[in-house]
Design a protein around this motif. Structure first.
Motif, short mmCIF file in Angstrom:
data_model
loop_
_atom_site.label_atom_id
_atom_site.label_comp_id
_atom_site.label_asym_id
_atom_site.label_seq_id
_atom_site.Cartn_x
_atom_site.Cartn_y
_atom_site.Cartn_z
N GLU A 1 0.32 -1.06 0.07
CA GLU A 1 0.06 -0.08 0.26
C GLU A 1 0.64 1.19 0.21
OE1 GLU A 1 -2.57 -0.42 2.96
OE2 GLU A 1 -2.28 -2.25 3.24
N SER A 2 0.72 2.55 -0.62
CA SER A 2 1.58 3.26 -1.23
C SER A 2 0.62 4.93 -0.14
CB SER A 2 2.07 3.81 -2.32
OG SER A 2 2.47 4.88 -2.82
N ILE A 3 1.45 5.08 0.89
CA ILE A 3 1.17 6.82 1.64
C ILE A 3 2.23 7.59 1.51
CG2 ILE A 3 -0.40 5.02 3.55
CD1 ILE A 3 1.67 6.30 4.96
N VAL A 4 1.82 9.25 0.65
CA VAL A 4 2.53 10.19 0.72
C VAL A 4 2.46 10.68 1.84
CG1 VAL A 4 2.90 12.02 -0.94
CG2 VAL A 4 2.01 10.14 -2.26
N VAL A 5 3.65 10.45 2.61
CA VAL A 5 3.96 11.35 3.82
C VAL A 5 5.15 12.83 3.49
CG1 VAL A 5 3.88 11.80 6.33
CG2 VAL A 5 3.05 9.51 5.45
N ASP A 6 5.34 13.83 4.32
CA ASP A 6 6.10 14.97 3.92
C ASP A 6 6.89 14.27 5.61
OD1 ASP A 6 8.03 16.71 4.09
OD2 ASP A 6 6.14 18.86 3.89
N LEU A 7 8.34 13.63 5.09
CA LEU A 7 8.77 13.42 6.15
C LEU A 7 9.51 14.56 7.18
CD1 LEU A 7 10.39 10.43 5.56
CD2 LEU A 7 8.00 10.67 6.78
N LYS A 8 9.81 15.75 6.81
CA LYS A 8 10.67 17.40 6.80
C LYS A 8 9.44 17.74 8.00
CE LYS A 8 13.74 16.89 3.24
NZ LYS A 8 13.84 17.72 2.05
N SER A 9 7.87 17.63 7.85
CA SER A 9 6.99 18.44 8.43
C SER A 9 6.66 17.96 9.49
CB SER A 9 5.48 18.79 7.38
OG SER A 9 4.90 17.62 7.80
N ALA A 10 6.57 18.78 10.86
CA ALA A 10 6.40 17.96 11.95
C ALA A 10 4.85 17.49 11.66
CB ALA A 10 6.14 19.42 12.82
N GLU A 11 3.86 17.47 11.29
CA GLU A 11 2.81 16.87 11.35
C GLU A 11 2.52 15.02 10.40
OE1 GLU A 11 0.88 20.44 10.93
OE2 GLU A 11 2.99 19.65 10.27
N GLY A 12 3.59 15.66 9.72
CA GLY A 12 4.85 13.94 8.51
C GLY A 12 5.11 13.37 9.95
N LYS A 13 5.84 14.15 10.30
CA LYS A 13 6.62 13.14 11.43
C LYS A 13 5.38 12.42 12.33
CE LYS A 13 10.27 16.10 11.38
NZ LYS A 13 11.39 16.50 11.10
N ASP A 14 4.97 13.00 13.13
CA ASP A 14 3.90 12.26 13.88
C ASP A 14 2.84 11.26 13.39
OD1 ASP A 14 3.97 14.41 15.74
OD2 ASP A 14 2.81 15.98 15.07
N ILE A 15 3.02 11.72 11.95
CA ILE A 15 2.29 10.44 11.21
C ILE A 15 2.81 9.10 11.38
CG2 ILE A 15 1.29 9.73 8.87
CD1 ILE A 15 0.54 12.01 8.25
N ILE A 16 3.65 8.78 10.87
CA ILE A 16 5.18 8.24 11.34
C ILE A 16 4.95 7.49 12.66
CG2 ILE A 16 7.25 7.43 10.89
CD1 ILE A 16 5.91 8.23 8.21
#
Length: 409
Positions: free
Chosen positions: A76-91
């Motif tokens: 499954e593919s998800i797109v997340v901006d790992l440089k953003s604080a919100e993206g890191k929270d998702i991870i």
């Protein structure tokens, strides 16, 4: 497959996949083929191999080519901006529900993102964290090359396999398949499953580190004992073997065959078929050790016989009696009944190809009760983002806001 049928022996295991290119995705592919759920995290640009090997005429920017399809099935593919604080929270929320994390960034990238093994294992105390790097991770032994980038050809060169491959000392040769990537992948898949077994029994996290250089060296184990025992510095050997004879490739009227008769009873069968039964008792050729000493003469005798026949003629005469096989190319493999019987090629949907299906290699790991294998095509970029986020607690309004902010796609 019914909903009650396990996807494979790893059904129920969730892997968070932060890999790209070949080495990391190949490792998670192995886990996915065995039934694990693979959630692939990509940037908005996607894995850089997505456009590679597209079908002619397929210009759909949302589609992908054969390179991506082959090693990213069952994901499954998800797109997340790992440089953003919100993206890191998702991870971090995904990690809390995952069993295994796999990444193949250069050393230090995850640390700089505040998503290091140490930080993620605080969230998930029994987390298994696996990584592939060109020269390993400093946590298990810092290489002087630790910060160097690496690709398959570099690992093949430095790990020793190119040094023994090729027709001569002057012509070392890269192996055609990307074993500098795929061999580390297999070691990592094995390592994270072993670590998962341990983590489940102890409740403690595990860090699994595989170096590409190290992995190629590991499969070149013979050159190490040759050097240590005998002071040898092995070089390219063509298609032969330094300790076994005959053992290698021999010409035919339409290509080549591989013949391996180091055991003397196999040699006797070959000698009989070649019309020279006396070779089985000739002191120069009677034993493997003798044939190794007279390698050039042995290979000349076998090669002279094979060169007068086709691959099929040789296979018809000797198939099943001695170890041998034709040198196959892709078209030969597609036509081989073995490949069909073992279900090694599977048809999958190819997005952007007007309904056309394509074939890719299925798993060679056959488990009788929970067989695993290819269940779904490779994912479109971000195809599962919304669904995965809803599963970890994001409501529709939050998902909409994250889309608007460019955190997900």
């Amino acid at each position: 497959m019914s909903s009650s049928t396990p996807a494979g022996p790893l059904d129920g295991i969730t892997v968070l996949d932060l890999t790209a290119m070949l080495s990391g995705p190949f490792a998670t592919m192995v886990l996915g083929d065995l039934g694990a759920r693979i959630i692939k995290v990509e940037s908005s640009d996607g894995d850089m191999v997505r456009p590679s090997a597209r079908l002619p005429g397929n210009d759909d920017p949302k589609s992908y080519g054969g390179y991506f399809q082959s090693i990213n099935r069952n994901k499954e593919s998800i797109v997340v901006d790992l440089k953003s604080a919100e993206g890191k929270d998702i991870i971090r929320k995904l990690v809390a529900q995952a069993d295994i994390v796999v990444e193949n960034f250069r050393a230090g990238v995850m640390d700089r993102l505040d998503l290091s093994y140490e930080q993620l294992s605080e969230i998930k105390p029994d987390l298994v964290y696996g990584c592939i790097r060109g020269f390993g991770d400093a946590r298990t032994g810092r290489s002087p090359y630790a910060d160097w980038p690496a690709f398959d050809v570099v690992a093949q060169a430095m790990g020793g396999i190119m040094g023994i491959t090729g027709p001569s000392e002057q012509e070392p040769m890269k192996i055609g398949a990307g074993i500098g990537d795929t061999v580390p992948s297999l070691f990592l898949a094995t390592g994270v499953l072993a670590a998962l077994h341990r983590a489940r029994s102890t409740g403690e996290s595990q860090f699994v580190d595989v170096g590409m250089y190290d992995s190629v060296l590991a499969v070149c184990e013979r050159i190490v004992y040759q050097h240590s025992y005998f002071g040898e510095n092995p070089g390219p050997e063509g298609s032969s073997h330094p300790l076994l004879c005959p053992f290698g490739l021999f010409p035919t009227t339409d290509g080549h065959v591989a013949i391996a008769c180091p055991r003397d009873h196999f040699w006797a069968i070959l000698a009989e078929e070649m019309g020279q039964p006396d070779l089985a008792d000739d002191p120069r050729f009677k034993t493997n050790e003798a044939r190794v000493k007279h390698r050039e003469a042995t290979q000349e005798i076998v090669g002279e016989w094979t060169s007068r026949q086709s691959k099929k003629q040789i296979m018809d005469r000797l198939g099943g009696r001695i170890p041998l096989g034709p040198v196959n190319r892709a078209a030969d493999i597609f036509a081989d009944p073995h490949v069909a019987a073992r279900k090694m090629l599977t048809s999958v949907e190819q997005p952007g190809a007007d309904g056309r299906k394509v074939q890719i290699v299925d798993t060679p790991i056959h488990v009788l009760e929970t067989p695993g294998g290819i269940r779904s095509r490779g994912p479109l970029l971000g195809e599962h983002t919304d669904r995965v986020l809803s599963e970890i607690g994001y409501d529709p309004d939050e998902i909409t806001e994250l889309h608007a902010a460019g955190v997900i796609a």
